[in-house]
Motif scaffolding. Structure first.
Motif, mmCIF file in Angstrom:
data_model
loop_
_atom_site.group_PDB
_atom_site.id
_atom_site.type_symbol
_atom_site.label_atom_id
_atom_site.label_comp_id
_atom_site.label_asym_id
_atom_site.label_seq_id
_atom_site.Cartn_x
_atom_site.Cartn_y
_atom_site.Cartn_z
ATOM 1 N N MET A 167 -5.083 2.577 3.086
ATOM 2 C CA MET A 167 -6.223 2.128 2.279
ATOM 3 C C MET A 167 -7.141 3.302 1.971
ATOM 4 O O MET A 167 -7.614 3.451 0.848
ATOM 5 C CB MET A 167 -7.025 1.064 3.027
ATOM 6 N N LEU B 193 0.829 -1.211 0.000
ATOM 7 C CA LEU B 193 0.000 0.000 0.000
ATOM 8 C C LEU B 193 0.861 1.258 0.000
ATOM 9 O O LEU B 193 0.517 2.265 -0.633
ATOM 10 C CB LEU B 193 -0.936 0.003 1.215
ATOM 11 N N PRO C 266 -11.034 -1.976 1.105
ATOM 12 C CA PRO C 266 -10.693 -1.107 -0.044
ATOM 13 C C PRO C 266 -11.886 -0.899 -0.976
ATOM 14 O O PRO C 266 -12.071 0.209 -1.494
ATOM 15 C CB PRO C 266 -9.588 -1.880 -0.777
ATOM 16 N N GLN D 192 -15.146 -2.121 7.452
ATOM 17 C CA GLN D 192 -15.945 -1.551 6.347
ATOM 18 C C GLN D 192 -17.280 -0.981 6.852
ATOM 19 O O GLN D 192 -17.772 0.021 6.330
ATOM 20 C CB GLN D 192 -16.169 -2.571 5.214
ATOM 21 N N ALA E 126 -13.284 2.696 -2.023
ATOM 22 C CA ALA E 126 -13.293 3.106 -3.431
ATOM 23 C C ALA E 126 -14.677 3.568 -3.882
ATOM 24 O O ALA E 126 -14.798 4.459 -4.720
ATOM 25 C CB ALA E 126 -12.806 1.951 -4.303
ATOM 26 N N ASP F 203 -5.157 5.430 -0.730
ATOM 27 C CA ASP F 203 -4.959 4.767 -2.033
ATOM 28 C C ASP F 203 -6.275 4.466 -2.743
ATOM 29 O O ASP F 203 -6.408 4.725 -3.946
ATOM 30 C CB ASP F 203 -4.180 3.453 -1.843
ATOM 31 N N PHE F 204 -7.237 3.919 -2.010
ATOM 32 C CA PHE F 204 -8.471 3.491 -2.689
ATOM 33 C C PHE F 204 -9.481 4.626 -2.880
ATOM 34 O O PHE F 204 -10.482 4.450 -3.567
ATOM 35 C CB PHE F 204 -9.077 2.278 -1.972
ATOM 36 N N SER F 205 -9.218 5.786 -2.256
ATOM 37 C CA SER F 205 -10.027 6.970 -2.585
ATOM 38 C C SER F 205 -9.466 7.617 -3.825
ATOM 39 O O SER F 205 -10.180 8.214 -4.620
ATOM 40 C CB SER F 205 -10.002 7.979 -1.426
#
Lengths: 370, 157
Positions: free
Chosen positions: A258, A20, A298, A147, A302, A261-263
């Motif tokens: 996370m 990551l 993730p 989550q 996202a 990166d995933f945004s």
């Protein structure tokens, strides 16, 4: 020499964190603007709640409370394979909403391995069932897994609204699991279980953990989890300060990266508008598939900023945690703690996932998660 | 008759032989549930290797067993092996230890550690005492080695 050895050991142990971080560096090189977007991407409330729960789940385990619960319930199985499997699922269903799915795996898998060895039941079967249970049981409370913490804090859902939305999926998965346990245990032989020893209970720490857990739920609900975290840290510091050293801090760093990166990923791919146009069924499908390929936390990060449909997202990422191994971090931890092979986990998890995913689709279709 | 002991200046717990027997029996019952945790491999400044095997139950560590990489066997308590010029295969060490853990047996005598208020039950492998298991004063609960548990927790991840 020693520093190099320790660094190699850290990289091997924290592969996900390193991956990551490398991804973050790649994004940074590609577009320096990511630095300005970081405060927007990081859900601080979710991160604070996750940190507090990592501390609490550790202290609940160290206090011996989880061992007490597990031993008490297991002593009632009388060696029946169905009862043993059923109780394993039941203990997991009781623990997971309180100490998170990952925390439950840490507590349950060593116990399950011991029970499997003593009862002669297949270890992979027991570990797989407990892992599936930990993922699905944790959905009933928003603090049960990362989550759901992200969904709960991002959309500002009240606790009662969250619980009433999670109940149908929770009971559906529980009923399906009970049926699955009955189906799988029909060929197992009855064997008497030995008396399971109890671990000495640290009453002070157990009390501090329970009070902290209640406090973090209330303060998160009041949109001020920082106060809950301060109270938690104070109580744990007063009861057993060493617990704070045992918290899995790299995991917290994994969640932070996370978020970033995933945004950034949908931003880079330019698919924000595509996600925002999706219907509830499409959100359910995309979150399910995305969870199965890049893991459910993730996937949540996202998608969350680009859709208003939190219920199909909730159903998709939670059902998506079961199935293939990458679906949830809890699956990977369970595999690391046990001698279970990936294909053994898939043998038990995939048929269950297919049925649950179809039932989930039905729930979205009829509007329960629309 | 229960034995009553006193430390200078303060009253101490009344210890009873039947509690000691209970502690021994508890460890006898528990021994089947113990597993070998992931090997803890330390490397010294001169390149020497020292291996310990944590004894685990329900996610808690209870003691560390010294491992001799020269002979691939357990080493007696009090004799850690600092090996040089030896290749260590972590997987093999773990596999061998899991097998040897099944051969552990309880020595039927205990010591009492007053500061911790626990009975200490020795575990033997072949002719060596290799580990100690702590049991609460009433012989009813196992007492983990928390610092060791903390040390191995990071290793699981």
């Amino acid at each position: 020499m020693k520093l190099r050895h320790n660094m190699i050991r850290f990289i091997v142990r924290e592969k996900l964190l390193v991956a990551l971080f490398i991804l973050f560096l790649a994004f940074l090189i590609y577009d320096h603007g990511i630095v300005e977007r970081i405060p927007k991407y990081v859900n601080m409330d979710a991160l604070i709640v996750i940190f507090a729960l990592l501390v609490i789940s550790r202290s609940i385990h160290v206090s011996g409370l989880t061992n007490r619960i597990a031993v008490k319930i297991l002593s009632r199985t009388r060696g029946s394979p169905y009862t043993t499997l059923f109780y394993m699922v039941l203990i997991t269903y009781l623990l997971a909403p309180l100490i998170m799915n990952d925390g439950t795996i840490f507590v349950m898998v060593p116990l399950v391995i011991a029970v499997a060895e003593l009862s002669g039941h297949e270890e992979a079967l027991l570990v797989s069932l407990v892992t599936i249970s930990a993922n699905l049981a944790s959905i009933i409370l928003p603090i049960g897994n990362p989550q759901d913490i992200v969904i709960w804090t991002y959309y500002g859902i009240s606790l009662s609204e969250y619980v009433s939305a999670s109940l149908p999926l929770y009971f559906l998965s529980l009923c399906l699991l009970i049926f699955y346990v009955a189906f799988l245990s029909r060929k197992l032989i009855i064997k008497e279980l030995p008396i399971l020893p109890r671990i000495r209970l640290d009453r002070r720490l157990a009390l501090a953990s329970v009070v902290s857990l209640i406090t973090i739920i209330i303060t998160a609900q009041l949109r001020n989890p920082l106060i809950g975290l301060i109270i938690t840290l104070t109580l744990i510091l007063l009861s057993r300060p060493r617990t704070l050293l045992e918290v899995d801090y790299p995991l917290l760093a994994v969640f932070l990266l996370m978020f970033i990166d995933f945004s950034e990923m949908p931003h880079l791919l330019g698919i924000q508008s595509l996600i925002s146009m999706m219907s509830p069924i499409q959100i359910y499908g995309v979150s399910l598939v995305l969870s199965q390929s890049i893991s459910n936390v993730p996937a949540t990060i996202a998608l969350i900023r680009h859709t208003i449909y939190w219920k199909p997202l909730f159903a998709g990422v939670n059902i998506g945690g079961v199935g293939f191994l990458p679906g949830s971090m809890a699956n990977i931890i369970a595999l690391r703690l046990s001698r279970m092979k990936t294909r053994d986990y898939h043998r038990y998890a995939l048929p269950f996932f297919v049925v649950l995913a179809l039932l989930g689709l039905l729930l979205v279709y009829i509007g329960l998660y629309g | 008759m229960p034995i009553r002991i006193r430390a200078p200046g303060r009253e101490t717990r009344r210890i009873r032989p039947e509690d000691a027997v209970k502690a021994i029996n508890l460890v006898k019952e528990s021994i089947k549930l113990f597993t070998a945790g992931p090997p803890i491999i330390h490397r010294g400044p001169a390149g020497e290797t020292h291996i310990d095997i944590p004894l685990i139950y329900n996610g808690y560590a209870f003691d560390r067993i010294h491992y001799d990489p020269y002979t691939n066997t357990f080493s007696p308590k009090g004799r850690p092996v600092h090996a040089v010029n030896v290749q260590v295969d972590r997987g093999k060490v773990w596999e061998v230890s899991k097998r040897y853990i099944r051969e552990l047996y309880v020595i039927e005598a205990v010591e009492y550690r007053e500061p911790e208020d626990v009975w200490v039950v020795p575990l033997a492998w072949r002719c060596y005492i290799v580990a100690h298991i702590k049991v609460s004063y009433n012989g009813e609960e196992l007492v983990p080695d928390y610092p060791l548990t903390e040390e191995i927790t990071g290793r699981f991840m």
